[in-house]
Design an enzyme around this catalytic site. Sequence first.
Site, short mmCIF file in Angstrom:
data_model
loop_
_atom_site.label_atom_id
_atom_site.label_comp_id
_atom_site.label_asym_id
_atom_site.label_seq_id
_atom_site.Cartn_x
_atom_site.Cartn_y
_atom_site.Cartn_z
N HIS A 179 -4.09 8.45 -6.66
CA HIS A 179 -5.47 8.67 -7.09
C HIS A 179 -6.12 7.36 -7.54
CE1 HIS A 179 -7.95 12.35 -7.63
NE2 HIS A 179 -8.70 11.57 -8.39
N ARG B 17 -7.35 -3.44 -0.21
CA ARG B 17 -8.51 -4.31 -0.38
C ARG B 17 -8.62 -5.39 0.70
NH1 ARG B 17 -9.15 -0.65 -3.04
NH2 ARG B 17 -9.74 -0.46 -5.24
#
Length: 405
Positions: free
Chosen positions: A280, A315
């Site tokens: 999460h 990322r």
Amino acid sequence: MNLQSAINLEDLRRMARRKLPRIAFDFIDGGADDELCLARNREAFERYRLLPRYLRDVSGREQGVSLFGTRYASPIGISPTGLAGLFRPDADLMLAAAAREANVPFLLSSAANAALEDAMPVAPGHVWFQMYCTSDEAINADLVARARKAQVRVLVVSVDVPVNSNRERNRRNGFSRPFRMTLPVVLEALGHPAWVLRYLRTGGIPMMRNWKPYASAGASAGEVADLYGTLTPAPMVNWEHLRRIRASWSGPLVIKGLMHPEDARAAVRLGADGLVLSNHGGRQLDAAPSPLDMLPAVRAAVGTDIPILLDSGVRRGSDAVIARCLGATSVIFGRPTLFGVAAGGQAGAARALQLMRNEIDMVLAQVGCRRFEDLDANFLWTPSTGSSKGGKVERPHAQPAGVRS
């Protein structure tokens, strides 16, 4: 603001920080407790090295992936994120449109501000619907029925929020339900006038439209949010809830949030068609492992045919490549596209996806692999071993105590 000046995802984060009041920026950026899990998600990628192969023809590169019968242009997608409309009105629809243009999946959260019936026409081949099981079985069944009626192809059930977590940045900022513009919030927000004007012009806190049908007639956005808070989280949710969803849903079913290999194996036995390996985004259990660290064991548990999408901490394009080498089918991410849409609307979200696509293409060339789907452990090296045997990295993957896969 010139979005083309953003040369990586961190630049979009900085742009969004200038656009958003602290209470909104921290809602996206923050995690649970001490936010150690946020750092752990990044550190997991940093432990790996890509071992390049040269003198290979990489003039024609292909990064497409196939998921549940659809060919997507890149091995990336947009994770489900709630309350996106707080950062920019209609943000969910902008994310859907950006995913459509990039030909990647967009996982629309049931906690979104746009209803699934409104998002599907924007990107019918790209919107997947993510839902939480609630404490009301009739609502659970209706969410599935609505997804079926809207012709959603892929249903995603998140299972990793049995209770609300301790998100200390939110608490310090006064982000609570119902959301109130207290004096300190107002004073800080005045430094971001464009956001304030949009907030006031659109009537304040945005409606959670997926939940409006279950509220009383004429319910306000705050009252609908309160209803959502009484229905979720639902700590009583168990495997039987998933069995009922599987019985009523004929399309691809993906389970999001499982981390233990035995749970992953059980989900596949129950009939799950795919998994999203996720903690999460570090927003629930601060002591949880990184999904990347669990990936080899989960892949071994479910076999090679089950799609695994890796979420949390992605990322860079190299992150997608590393995840593929360890067994992921694809990756998804949420914060970068939220920062993008906060900074520049649909164009900002599109910039986030473009940056990732460009980086993946460059890394494929750098490591000497023409096709993303051809990546495997041959392209990995780790300092813990420093050697390979027959081209394969000999890296023992530690498993948590009690895990047998």
